[in-house]
Design an enzyme around this catalytic site. Sequence first.
Site, short mmCIF file in Angstrom:
data_model
loop_
_atom_site.label_atom_id
_atom_site.label_comp_id
_atom_site.label_asym_id
_atom_site.label_seq_id
_atom_site.Cartn_x
_atom_site.Cartn_y
_atom_site.Cartn_z
N ALA A 1 12.66 10.04 -10.56
CA ALA A 1 11.79 11.16 -10.92
C ALA A 1 12.50 11.93 -12.03
O ALA A 1 13.73 11.84 -12.18
CB ALA A 1 11.55 12.03 -9.70
N GLY B 1 13.33 7.50 -7.53
CA GLY B 1 11.89 7.20 -7.53
C GLY B 1 11.57 5.82 -8.12
O GLY B 1 10.52 5.26 -7.81
#
Length: 260
Positions: free
Chosen positions: A66, A111
Amino acid sequence: MPFENLKVEIVDRIATLTICREKALNALNSEILDELLAVLQDVKRNGQVGGVIVTGAGEKAFVAGADIAEMARFEPLQACEFSHRIQNTFGVIETLGKPVVAAINGFALGGGCELAMACHLRIACHTARLGQPEVKLGIIAGAGGTQRLARLVGKGHALEMLLTGEAISAEEAYRIGLVNRVVSPPELIPTCRAVLSEMLKNGPLALRYSIDAVHNGLEMSLEEGLFLESTLLGMCFATTDMKEGMSAFLEKRFAKFQGK
Ligand code: CAA
């Protein structure tokens, strides 16, 4: 519909989604998540698409996690919301009803590793590195990592990765069952296409029910999972594809499935 950070190509019933934000190693920000969700919903509905490849642009990264610059500004509730949002988007991949293969072309961290784990298969090139480095940032994985990793590789390997935050090589990922295959970089996309093409010779509904049975069954008791399996098998017998598949076998010819 053109996207800012996502390239979408559909060839021979395979949609290739490439996350294109090379300057930040394809890190996922809110904008990319919006685009990814829109594309996935489109691909889910699109009868011309039988399977999907997810990959990252460039040679260095699949997805390096992320976007840390965006996350650094979050208040607690925003962080929680972001986590739900990324989890929901990855959930759409897992329940797409069509096989999705992650082509891991480089760093798959945080992520990025979680995105790969939401895909049904993971094929990595030998230069890839996979890890959950969130603890190094003083946070925990928030896109499914604490849940999917343990389910894929077992509690011991999952906790080692989650607690050290160290990335592992593609070979090590293969050894612990985190990736299905390791290939050279030029072989990556052709291998993913070949694996998907092999799958797409089979009945689309049978593929969908197989994914459903494994995905949902894993969260059930064995008895409940077996019941689900029998129910889905029964549903296959209501399809034209089942009649075609069995007739083709008995008539010694290739089946022509229609997905109905
Ligand atoms: N977010 C934002 N920007 C990122 C990024 C990320 N996750 N990863 C890399 N970048 C950016 C860098 O800031 C750098 O930008 P500038 O050129 O503007 O400085 C650019 O991408 C290139 O990165 P590096 O210079 O760091 O490249 P490197 O080869 O030295 O290192 C790396 C590569 C080891 C992957 C390193 O970039 C790195 O450690 N990245 C962060 C990985 C990470 O911690 N991911 C987890 C994020 S948290 C998360 O994902 C939470 C969740 O589950 C929801």
